[in-house]
Scaffold this active site. Structure first.
Site, short mmCIF file in Angstrom:
data_model
loop_
_atom_site.label_atom_id
_atom_site.label_comp_id
_atom_site.label_asym_id
_atom_site.label_seq_id
_atom_site.Cartn_x
_atom_site.Cartn_y
_atom_site.Cartn_z
N ARG A 137 0.83 -1.20 0.00
CA ARG A 137 0.00 0.00 0.00
C ARG A 137 0.87 1.26 0.00
O ARG A 137 1.89 1.33 0.68
CB ARG A 137 -0.93 0.02 1.21
CG ARG A 137 -1.99 -1.04 1.18
CD ARG A 137 -2.97 -0.86 2.34
NE ARG A 137 -3.72 0.38 2.21
CZ ARG A 137 -4.55 0.85 3.16
NH1 ARG A 137 -4.70 0.17 4.29
NH2 ARG A 137 -5.21 1.96 2.98
N TYR A 139 0.32 5.73 -0.03
CA TYR A 139 -0.58 6.88 -0.04
C TYR A 139 -0.62 7.43 -1.46
O TYR A 139 0.35 7.29 -2.23
CB TYR A 139 -0.09 7.97 0.92
CG TYR A 139 -0.20 7.61 2.38
CD1 TYR A 139 -1.43 7.30 2.94
CD2 TYR A 139 0.92 7.61 3.20
CE1 TYR A 139 -1.54 6.98 4.28
CE2 TYR A 139 0.82 7.30 4.55
CZ TYR A 139 -0.41 6.98 5.09
OH TYR A 139 -0.51 6.67 6.41
N ASP A 170 -9.51 2.27 17.30
CA ASP A 170 -9.20 1.58 16.05
C ASP A 170 -8.27 0.38 16.23
O ASP A 170 -7.77 -0.17 15.24
CB ASP A 170 -8.61 2.55 15.03
CG ASP A 170 -7.19 3.00 15.37
OD1 ASP A 170 -6.74 2.77 16.51
OD2 ASP A 170 -6.53 3.58 14.49
N ASP A 175 -1.32 7.42 16.94
CA ASP A 175 -0.50 7.99 15.88
C ASP A 175 0.03 9.37 16.26
O ASP A 175 -0.64 10.13 16.98
CB ASP A 175 -1.30 8.12 14.58
CG ASP A 175 -1.76 6.79 14.03
OD1 ASP A 175 -0.99 5.82 14.15
OD2 ASP A 175 -2.87 6.71 13.48
N ASP A 207 -9.41 7.41 15.54
CA ASP A 207 -8.01 7.26 15.19
C ASP A 207 -7.29 8.57 15.52
O ASP A 207 -7.12 9.44 14.67
CB ASP A 207 -7.89 6.92 13.69
CG ASP A 207 -6.47 6.58 13.27
OD1 ASP A 207 -5.57 6.58 14.13
OD2 ASP A 207 -6.27 6.33 12.07
#
Length: 297
Positions: A137, A139, A170, A175, A207
């Protein structure tokens, strides 16, 4: 076949002892986890067979070991103690460093697009590139800040937050968006101070994004709260919110939403988030909460 692994030493913190404001983050020392009798730290002192005390954390050296080639399915970034034993960046790196300073682990360097993250379901939770349907993956465009996690935090998926639309956690560490000027490296451990918090809601899950700055950044002394970010990094908080709001749109998904009035909360609120998610992590590693597929190694 994976290429020969390389290792480098990353300093978690200085050689001195620093005070901790929490006992929740404390686990058995690295060496004790692997059956050794004592552990040697930067300043040459050794720790006997007991847990860290609540008012003193010694900051060890950590080796970062890359296995496999970047941008391949088998690429992993492992963390090791000075004896070469694997440790978990999520569970074994201390959260608190005292005086409102925290360890932050870089997963994604600024101005890059590979979606790197701690593999919470693998032993020792190495950093790897995320996948979807067997493909790596990325962005759709570069992230403009250093991005990663706060160790020893966890957003509990069974816990609804009444202040953020009743959204559940989540199931990941918290983060961090680090706004300093330097592009960091995957696995680098920085000392940061939180400045603000954004309550992102991603497909109904909460999140958190803690906005922080590394203490070694030239402008770190100028910013201590959300208003300072607006003053010395004008437009940054809006840019962070908009980036995370929109990054899934090119893949045909809806924009993410934000709670708390769509605005960044202040430092006090960010510290509250960190405290609460550290408490949730402590319950997780004590197995007071089912871990499911999460690795506690």
């Amino acid at each position: 076949m994976a290429a020969a692994a390389t290792a480098r030493i990353v300093s978690v913190a200085g050689s001195s002892t620093v005070a901790s404001s929490s006992c929740l983050l404390l686990k058995a020392p690295f060496a004790l986890k692997h059956g050794r009798n004592a552990l040697s730290f930067n300043n040459g002192r050794r720790l006997s067979k007991r847990l860290f005390s609540c008012n003193a954390i010694y900051n060890p050296q950590v080796q970062i070991k890359h296995e496999g080639q970047p941008e391949t399915l088998d690429y992993r970034v492992f963390f090791e103690d000075t004896s070469g034993k694997k440790i978990s960046p999520w569970h074994d790196i201390p959260l608190h460093l005292g005086d409102g300073v925290f360890n932050f682990i870089v997963e994604i360097p600024k101005e890059s697009s590979a979606k790197m993250e701690v593999a919470t379901d693998e032993p020792y939770t190495p950093i790897k590139q995320d996948t979807k349907k067997g493909k790596l993956r990325y962005y759709p465009y570069n992230i403009n800040w250093n991005y990663g996690l706060l160790p020893q935090t966890w957003e509990d998926p069974s816990l609804a937050n009444s202040e953020v639309d009743g959204a559940f956690g989540d199931n990941d560490p918290v983060d961090v968006v680090e706004i300093g000027e330097t592009r960091r490296k995957i696995g680098e451990i920085l000392k940061v101070k939180p400045l603000a918090a954004l309550a992102m809601i991603d497909e109904g899950e909460l999140d958190w994004k803690i906005v922080a700055i590394s203490l070694d950044d030239p402008r770190a002394s100028l910013v201590n709260d959300v208003d300072d970010v607006e003053k010395h990094f004008p437009g940054t908080l809006t840019a962070i919110r908009d980036w995370f709001r929109d990054y899934k749109i090119p893949d045909g998904k809806p924009a993410n939403k934000f709670g708390l009035g769509n605005k960044a909360a202040n430092k006090e609120y960010a510290l509250k988030v960190i405290t609460e998610t550290n408490e949730s992590w402590a319950k997780l590693v004590k197995r007071s909460i089912p871990a499911g597929e999460l690795s506690l190694a």
